[in-house]
Scaffold this motif. Structure first.
Motif, PDB file in Angstrom:
ATOM      1  N   ALA A 171      -6.236   5.222   5.202  1.00  0.00           N
ATOM      2  CA  ALA A 171      -6.214   3.758   5.338  1.00  0.00           C
ATOM      3  C   ALA A 171      -5.751   3.374   6.738  1.00  0.00           C
ATOM      4  O   ALA A 171      -4.957   4.078   7.369  1.00  0.00           O
ATOM      5  N   HIS A 172      -6.261   2.257   7.217  1.00  0.00           N
ATOM      6  CA  HIS A 172      -5.809   1.676   8.475  1.00  0.00           C
ATOM      7  C   HIS A 172      -4.615   0.777   8.170  1.00  0.00           C
ATOM      8  O   HIS A 172      -4.679  -0.089   7.287  1.00  0.00           O
ATOM      9  N   VAL A 173      -3.509   0.999   8.868  1.00  0.00           N
ATOM     10  CA  VAL A 173      -2.276   0.263   8.590  1.00  0.00           C
ATOM     11  C   VAL A 173      -2.203  -0.999   9.444  1.00  0.00           C
ATOM     12  O   VAL A 173      -2.423  -0.952  10.659  1.00  0.00           O
ATOM     13  N   VAL A 174      -1.896  -2.113   8.776  1.00  0.00           N
ATOM     14  CA  VAL A 174      -1.694  -3.386   9.454  1.00  0.00           C
ATOM     15  C   VAL A 174      -0.367  -3.969   9.001  1.00  0.00           C
ATOM     16  O   VAL A 174      -0.092  -4.038   7.795  1.00  0.00           O
TER      17      VAL A 174
ATOM     18  N   ALA B  29       0.803  -1.224   0.000  1.00  0.00           N
ATOM     19  CA  ALA B  29       0.000   0.000   0.000  1.00  0.00           C
ATOM     20  C   ALA B  29       0.831   1.267   0.000  1.00  0.00           C
ATOM     21  O   ALA B  29       0.316   2.346  -0.288  1.00  0.00           O
ATOM     22  N   THR B  30       2.120   1.170   0.315  1.00  0.00           N
ATOM     23  CA  THR B  30       2.989   2.341   0.250  1.00  0.00           C
ATOM     24  C   THR B  30       3.809   2.365  -1.036  1.00  0.00           C
ATOM     25  O   THR B  30       4.629   3.253  -1.228  1.00  0.00           O
TER      26      THR B  30
ATOM     27  N   VAL C 279       2.556   5.348   7.776  1.00  0.00           N
ATOM     28  CA  VAL C 279       1.338   6.159   7.755  1.00  0.00           C
ATOM     29  C   VAL C 279       0.824   6.195   6.326  1.00  0.00           C
ATOM     30  O   VAL C 279       1.542   6.599   5.404  1.00  0.00           O
ATOM     31  N   VAL C 280      -0.392   5.748   6.116  1.00  0.00           N
ATOM     32  CA  VAL C 280      -1.006   5.722   4.790  1.00  0.00           C
ATOM     33  C   VAL C 280      -2.290   6.535   4.848  1.00  0.00           C
ATOM     34  O   VAL C 280      -3.193   6.215   5.637  1.00  0.00           O
TER      35      VAL C 280
ATOM     36  N   THR D 288     -10.285   0.976   3.709  1.00  0.00           N
ATOM     37  CA  THR D 288      -9.132   0.232   3.224  1.00  0.00           C
ATOM     38  C   THR D 288      -8.169  -0.094   4.355  1.00  0.00           C
ATOM     39  O   THR D 288      -8.027   0.674   5.312  1.00  0.00           O
ATOM     40  N   VAL D 289      -7.526  -1.232   4.199  1.00  0.00           N
ATOM     41  CA  VAL D 289      -6.475  -1.661   5.116  1.00  0.00           C
ATOM     42  C   VAL D 289      -5.180  -1.736   4.324  1.00  0.00           C
ATOM     43  O   VAL D 289      -5.101  -2.435   3.303  1.00  0.00           O
ATOM     44  N   ALA D 290      -4.190  -0.994   4.769  1.00  0.00           N
ATOM     45  CA  ALA D 290      -2.892  -0.961   4.093  1.00  0.00           C
ATOM     46  C   ALA D 290      -1.968  -1.985   4.729  1.00  0.00           C
ATOM     47  O   ALA D 290      -1.594  -1.852   5.896  1.00  0.00           O
TER      48      ALA D 290
END
Length: 283
Positions: free
Chosen positions: A41-44, A8-9, A37-38, A27-29
């Motif tokens: 989007a929630h970062v996982v 996602a990055t 930090v995206v 969205t989940v990054a």
């Protein structure tokens, strides 16, 4: 339910996050860096090498976007097996993968390759999926040795014959098609993404001339010379792999999509022209 985006990055994943977020979809990054930090989007943190981490990220997802990272092919095959196993366990509603440049056929993805391993694994999972198959990315033309020569010397140098037609596509086009495929579970199998009719090097140079406000001419260079020019950027091993790809393309008549299996035909999504893409990336 959310949409889980691998890389996602990165160059392909980030535009997918943006396209889905713009449509109001959560969205989940997925990244290897938990501190990333995206935007929107929630970062996982999840690693391709962990089936358990992937399955936990996929569980309950409306969609998953996957493209395998660059690296040794054996590592990529292992990642493909892990993704497929996680999909079988977590059973997200829909999976969309990008081949990142191969056409999805046995010619470019022979049995046992990472991409074919992933496709075979998804076939066996019973989960709805589609394969995005671009050819060459327009973003390759932004590599410093390419864009600097165009700007400063009026020469668009690339390792393809001047008369070699290519169905170029942008990472932005991949994002548009991925978003459309999440909304169209009836479309499965391989979806080709790229300009049709395909265009040649001089066609690219014409678009660059108009955008840069100066004459730009196309110059075909050897794959070896191209590999040498990008080795300081991506490393000698990766550059040798890129040079090998263009050497193989040189033996073909074209690198064009077939219209009947295209995003234009199947989804009504038309990829950007080169001029549109240059404007969109702000060159």
């Amino acid at each position: 339910m959310s949409y889980v985006i691998h890389g996602a990055t990165g160059a392909q994943g980030a535009p997918v996050v943006s396209a889905l977020a713009a449509a109001g979809k959560p969205t989940v990054a997925l990244t290897r860096n938990a501190d990333a930090v995206v935007d929107r989007a929630h970062v996982v943190a999840a690693d391709y090498s962990s089936t358990a981490e992937l399955a936990e990220a996929y569980r309950g997802a409306e969609g998953v976007f996957v493209h395998l990272p660059l690296g040794a092919e054996e590592d990529r095959r292992r990642y493909a097996r892990n993704v497929a196993a996680a999909v079988r366990e977590a059973r997200p509603s829909r999976v969309v993968i990008s081949t990142s440049g191969a056409d999805g056929s046995s010619r470019q993805d022979p049995t046992g390759s990472a991409v074919s391993t992933l496709i075979s694994g998804l076939d066996d999972s019973g989960v709805s999926y589609a394969v995005i198959a671009p050819r060459l990315f327009l973003e390759n033309l932004l590599l410093p040795p390419v864009i600097e020569a165009a700007r400063e010397q009026g020469a668009l140098r690339y390792p393809l014959r001047a008369d070699f037609p290519v169905s170029w596509a942008s990472h932005l086009d991949i994002a548009d098609v991925a978003a459309a495929l999440f909304d169209r579970p009836d479309v499965t199998g391989v979806v080709a993404v790229g300009q049709y009719p395909a265009i040649t090097g001089p066609d690219l140079a014409e678009a660059f001339s108009a955008r840069l406000g100066r004459d730009v001419a196309y110059e075909a260079i050897t794959p070896a010379a191209f590999g040498e020019s990008i080795a300081p950027l991506i490393g000698e091993g990766a550059a040798a792999g890129v040079a090998g790809l263009y050497q193989a393309l040189g033996a073909l008549q074209d690198n064009a999509i077939a219209p009947e299996g295209s995003a234009q035909k199947l989804l009504g999504v038309t990829p950007r022209t080169t001029s549109q893409w240059l404007a969109d990336v702000g060159l």
